[in-house]
Design a protein around this motif. Structure first.
Motif, PDB file in Angstrom:
ATOM      1  N   ARG A   8       1.354  -1.077   0.136  1.00 30.33           N
ATOM      2  CA  ARG A   8       0.128  -0.037   0.467  1.00 30.33           C
ATOM      3  C   ARG A   8       1.403   1.247   0.106  1.00 30.33           C
ATOM      4  N   CYS A   9       1.919   1.641   0.491  1.00 36.27           N
ATOM      5  CA  CYS A   9       2.907   2.141   0.729  1.00 36.27           C
ATOM      6  C   CYS A   9       3.633   2.898  -0.966  1.00 36.27           C
ATOM      7  N   ARG A  10       3.701   1.039  -0.917  1.00 37.82           N
ATOM      8  CA  ARG A  10       4.134   2.053  -3.029  1.00 37.82           C
ATOM      9  C   ARG A  10       3.503   2.271  -3.377  1.00 37.82           C
ATOM     10  N   ARG A  11       2.333   2.060  -3.469  1.00 35.46           N
ATOM     11  CA  ARG A  11       1.295   2.111  -4.134  1.00 35.46           C
ATOM     12  C   ARG A  11       0.921   4.124  -3.835  1.00 35.46           C
ATOM     13  N   ILE A  12       0.968   4.252  -2.825  1.00 35.20           N
ATOM     14  CA  ILE A  12       0.727   6.069  -2.119  1.00 35.20           C
ATOM     15  C   ILE A  12       1.771   6.426  -3.051  1.00 35.20           C
ATOM     16  N   LEU A  13       3.090   5.892  -3.030  1.00 35.38           N
ATOM     17  CA  LEU A  13       4.794   6.922  -3.800  1.00 35.38           C
ATOM     18  C   LEU A  13       4.215   6.162  -4.943  1.00 35.38           C
ATOM     19  N   GLU A  14       3.249   5.513  -5.620  1.00 36.38           N
ATOM     20  CA  GLU A  14       3.558   5.391  -7.224  1.00 36.38           C
ATOM     21  C   GLU A  14       2.235   6.689  -7.269  1.00 36.38           C
ATOM     22  N   LEU A  15       1.711   7.312  -6.549  1.00 37.46           N
ATOM     23  CA  LEU A  15       0.428   7.953  -6.897  1.00 37.46           C
ATOM     24  C   LEU A  15       0.791   9.427  -6.961  1.00 37.46           C
ATOM     25  N   LEU A  16       1.665   9.532  -5.718  1.00 36.73           N
ATOM     26  CA  LEU A  16       2.115  10.651  -5.214  1.00 36.73           C
ATOM     27  C   LEU A  16       3.506  10.878  -6.758  1.00 36.73           C
ATOM     28  N   MET A  17       3.999   9.893  -7.152  1.00 43.73           N
ATOM     29  CA  MET A  17       4.861  10.386  -7.927  1.00 43.73           C
ATOM     30  C   MET A  17       3.825  10.594  -9.313  1.00 43.73           C
ATOM     31  N   TYR A  18       3.474  10.169 -10.026  1.00 44.28           N
ATOM     32  CA  TYR A  18       2.206  10.047 -10.931  1.00 44.28           C
ATOM     33  C   TYR A  18       1.749  11.541 -11.337  1.00 44.28           C
ATOM     34  N   SER A  19       1.673  12.647  -9.483  1.00 48.74           N
ATOM     35  CA  SER A  19       0.890  12.901 -10.106  1.00 48.74           C
ATOM     36  C   SER A  19       1.624  14.584 -10.221  1.00 48.74           C
ATOM     37  N   TYR A  20       0.913  15.297 -11.230  1.00 43.28           N
ATOM     38  CA  TYR A  20       1.292  17.041 -11.129  1.00 43.28           C
ATOM     39  C   TYR A  20       0.868  18.085 -10.533  1.00 43.28           C
ATOM     40  N   ASP A  21       0.004  17.945  -9.396  1.00 42.55           N
ATOM     41  CA  ASP A  21      -0.334  18.369  -8.270  1.00 42.55           C
ATOM     42  C   ASP A  21      -1.034  17.958  -7.085  1.00 42.55           C
ATOM     43  N   TYR A  22      -1.278  18.742  -6.349  1.00 36.95           N
ATOM     44  CA  TYR A  22      -1.746  18.143  -4.507  1.00 36.95           C
ATOM     45  C   TYR A  22      -2.316  17.225  -4.771  1.00 36.95           C
ATOM     46  N   VAL A  23      -1.763  16.672  -3.869  1.00 40.37           N
ATOM     47  CA  VAL A  23      -2.764  15.528  -3.662  1.00 40.37           C
ATOM     48  C   VAL A  23      -2.985  15.044  -1.814  1.00 40.37           C
ATOM     49  N   SER A  24      -4.425  15.994  -1.754  1.00 36.17           N
ATOM     50  CA  SER A  24      -5.180  15.713  -0.260  1.00 36.17           C
ATOM     51  C   SER A  24      -4.447  14.071   0.603  1.00 36.17           C
ATOM     52  N   LEU A  25      -4.802  13.995   1.834  1.00 37.53           N
ATOM     53  CA  LEU A  25      -5.454  12.580   2.459  1.00 37.53           C
ATOM     54  C   LEU A  25      -5.938  12.252   2.032  1.00 37.53           C
ATOM     55  N   LYS A  26      -7.837  13.019   1.858  1.00 32.96           N
ATOM     56  CA  LYS A  26      -8.407  12.531   1.868  1.00 32.96           C
ATOM     57  C   LYS A  26      -8.930  11.558   0.648  1.00 32.96           C
ATOM     58  N   ILE A  66      -0.744  16.864  -0.684  1.00 32.52           N
ATOM     59  CA  ILE A  66       1.212  16.346  -0.589  1.00 32.52           C
ATOM     60  C   ILE A  66       1.813  16.530  -2.287  1.00 32.52           C
ATOM     61  N   LEU A  67       2.485  17.289  -2.801  1.00 36.32           N
ATOM     62  CA  LEU A  67       3.295  17.469  -3.944  1.00 36.32           C
ATOM     63  C   LEU A  67       4.572  17.008  -4.089  1.00 36.32           C
ATOM     64  N   ILE A  68       4.718  15.998  -5.281  1.00 42.04           N
ATOM     65  CA  ILE A  68       6.564  15.348  -4.745  1.00 42.04           C
ATOM     66  C   ILE A  68       7.153  16.329  -6.048  1.00 42.04           C
ATOM     67  N   SER A  69       8.104  17.734  -5.858  1.00 41.20           N
ATOM     68  CA  SER A  69       8.862  18.333  -6.805  1.00 41.20           C
ATOM     69  C   SER A  69       9.285  17.299  -7.672  1.00 41.20           C
ATOM     70  N   GLU A  70       9.669  17.968  -9.185  1.00 43.86           N
ATOM     71  CA  GLU A  70      10.709  16.708  -9.799  1.00 43.86           C
ATOM     72  C   GLU A  70      11.868  16.258  -9.771  1.00 43.86           C
ATOM     73  N   ASP A  71      12.773  17.195  -9.332  1.00 45.44           N
ATOM     74  CA  ASP A  71      13.990  16.954  -8.482  1.00 45.44           C
ATOM     75  C   ASP A  71      13.893  15.770  -7.144  1.00 45.44           C
ATOM     76  N   GLU A  72      12.941  15.264  -6.727  1.00 45.75           N
ATOM     77  CA  GLU A  72      12.642  14.754  -5.953  1.00 45.75           C
ATOM     78  C   GLU A  72      12.364  13.622  -6.321  1.00 45.75           C
ATOM     79  N   LYS A  73      11.351  13.632  -7.112  1.00 40.58           N
ATOM     80  CA  LYS A  73      10.830  12.314  -8.303  1.00 40.58           C
ATOM     81  C   LYS A  73      12.021  11.817  -8.756  1.00 40.58           C
ATOM     82  N   ASN A  74      12.895  12.298  -9.286  1.00 40.49           N
ATOM     83  CA  ASN A  74      14.136  11.725  -9.807  1.00 40.49           C
ATOM     84  C   ASN A  74      15.149  11.094  -9.292  1.00 40.49           C
ATOM     85  N   ALA A  75      15.316  11.649  -8.045  1.00 39.86           N
ATOM     86  CA  ALA A  75      16.033  11.091  -7.322  1.00 39.86           C
ATOM     87  C   ALA A  75      15.287   9.446  -6.742  1.00 39.86           C
ATOM     88  N   ILE A  76      14.237   9.797  -6.606  1.00 33.86           N
ATOM     89  CA  ILE A  76      13.252   8.713  -6.313  1.00 33.86           C
ATOM     90  C   ILE A  76      13.622   7.814  -7.397  1.00 33.86           C
TER      91      ILE A  76
END
Length: 358
Positions: A8-26, A66-76
């Protein structure tokens, strides 16, 4: 994507990685079909993993998400590509300490180093290092770790404190258990107790903090097999015995000793956020609690250089909060606070002043 995170953590991280806008916890909770509390725990696990790999933690912006920056996405992505996706999940050091505690407390058989290495899937030397950390943590709870050739490792101290620690640690391990990563927990047994508690809850028509009943179900085998005699100082027994909670505990858990039925009833009562402790216990320390509250507010005003216009209202609210907290602390009732990391991060200065004052 990342092998040493739960599914589930992997799926959440993937969701955030593929998003280009803020994603709320809800939004995350709805997509994962879980509670927001579970999402909080998963975000904490993701941040532990990121911290362990020297990457920036996920930061939540109030009102946005939550929004992951492009630099952070590249590092991950760079780290992910270097990890063998077929490797088994690797427990974090903080998780291993909690696993060891829960394993020892819950086991009815002697636990030796071999069982701990199997449960945590690490070497003996790593377990010995974890045990050294564990011993220091236990000291904070006035508990000790003992070892004897015939009985193995034991966590000793006040029975209610031991249970409280199990309850606290187990609750934070729930995502791992839900994903089947802790095989030494008998999920079938836990589910049997959990279903009884759900029936009890339905009859009470009361909602509990998310996850509390499941953690209580995992604690029940310890309660059933315990030889500890529990003493409840200042308890108004007639109030407990007249409560619907106690009557339903007797109905669904008739084989429990009377003191354990009281203990379980106190958990069910205390897990409700609206609990009024003066109805259950003789509160002889109300005056001293009010004294503490007044001092806390005075010191906060002094250090923060502020003045509370509605001070009386604040003191009354703090009094109720602290009195209820002391009751829960005394009987090991763990509610947990999934917003803890967010509070520390977003209100760092306020949290620091409050900690200093306390």
């Amino acid at each position: 994507m990342v092998s040493n995170l739960s599914d589930r953590c992997r799926r959440i991280l993937e969701l955030l990685m593929y998003s280009y806008d803020y994603v709320s916890l809800k939004e995350i909770a709805e997509k994962m079909s879980v509670s927001r509390r579970s999402v909080y725990y998963d975000i904490c696990s993701i941040n532990d993993w990121l911290d362990a790999n020297n990457l920036a933690s996920l930061k939540r912006i109030r009102g946005r998400g939550i929004l992951i920056s492009e630099d952070e996405k590249n590092a991950i992505n760079e780290l992910s590509s270097a990890v063998n996706s077929n490797r088994d999940y690797v427990f974090l050091p903080s998780e291993r300490v909690k696993i060891i505690v829960c394993f020892i407390i819950r086991s009815s058989k002697p636990i030796y180093i071999e069982q701990l290495t199997d449960a945590c899937q690490v070497s003996r030397n790593t377990i010995f290092n974890d045990i050294r950390i564990l011993v220091r943590q236990l000291n904070e709870y006035n508990l000790t770790l003992t070892y004897a050739p015939k009985t193995g490792y034991k966590i000793e101290g006040d029975a209610i404190h031991v249970r409280a620690l199990f309850f606290l640690f187990f609750d934070s391990l729930r995502p791992l258990i839900e994903n089947g990563m802790l095989e030494f927990f008998d999920r079938k047994e836990i589910d049997e107790w959990y279903n009884r508690l759900l029936k009890l809850r339905d009859e009470l028509r009361v909602d509990y903090v998310d996850g509390n009943l499941f953690s209580l179900a995992a604690l029940l085998p310890i309660i059933v097999n315990s030889n500890d005699r529990l003493d409840f100082v200042g308890l108004k027994e007639e109030i407990i015995f007249a409560s619907r909670e106690f009557n339903l505990v007797q109905k669904y858990f008739p084989k429990l000793r009377r003191d354990e039925q009281i203990y379980l009833s106190l958990h069910l009562l205390g897990s409700r956020l609206s609990i009024s402790t003066d109805k259950i216990f003789v509160n002889k320390s109300d005056q001293s609690i009010y004294g503490i509250v007044k001092t806390l507010v005075t010191e906060f005003e002094k250090i923060a250089c502020v003045h509370f216009d509605n001070r009386d209202e604040l003191e009354r609210a703090l009094f109720i909060h602290i009195r209820s907290s002391l009751y829960r602390f005394q009987y090991g009732i763990q509610l947990g606070n999934p917003m803890h990391e967010d509070i520390v991060r977003e209100y760092g200065n306020l949290f620091g002043i409050t900690k200093s004052v306390a």
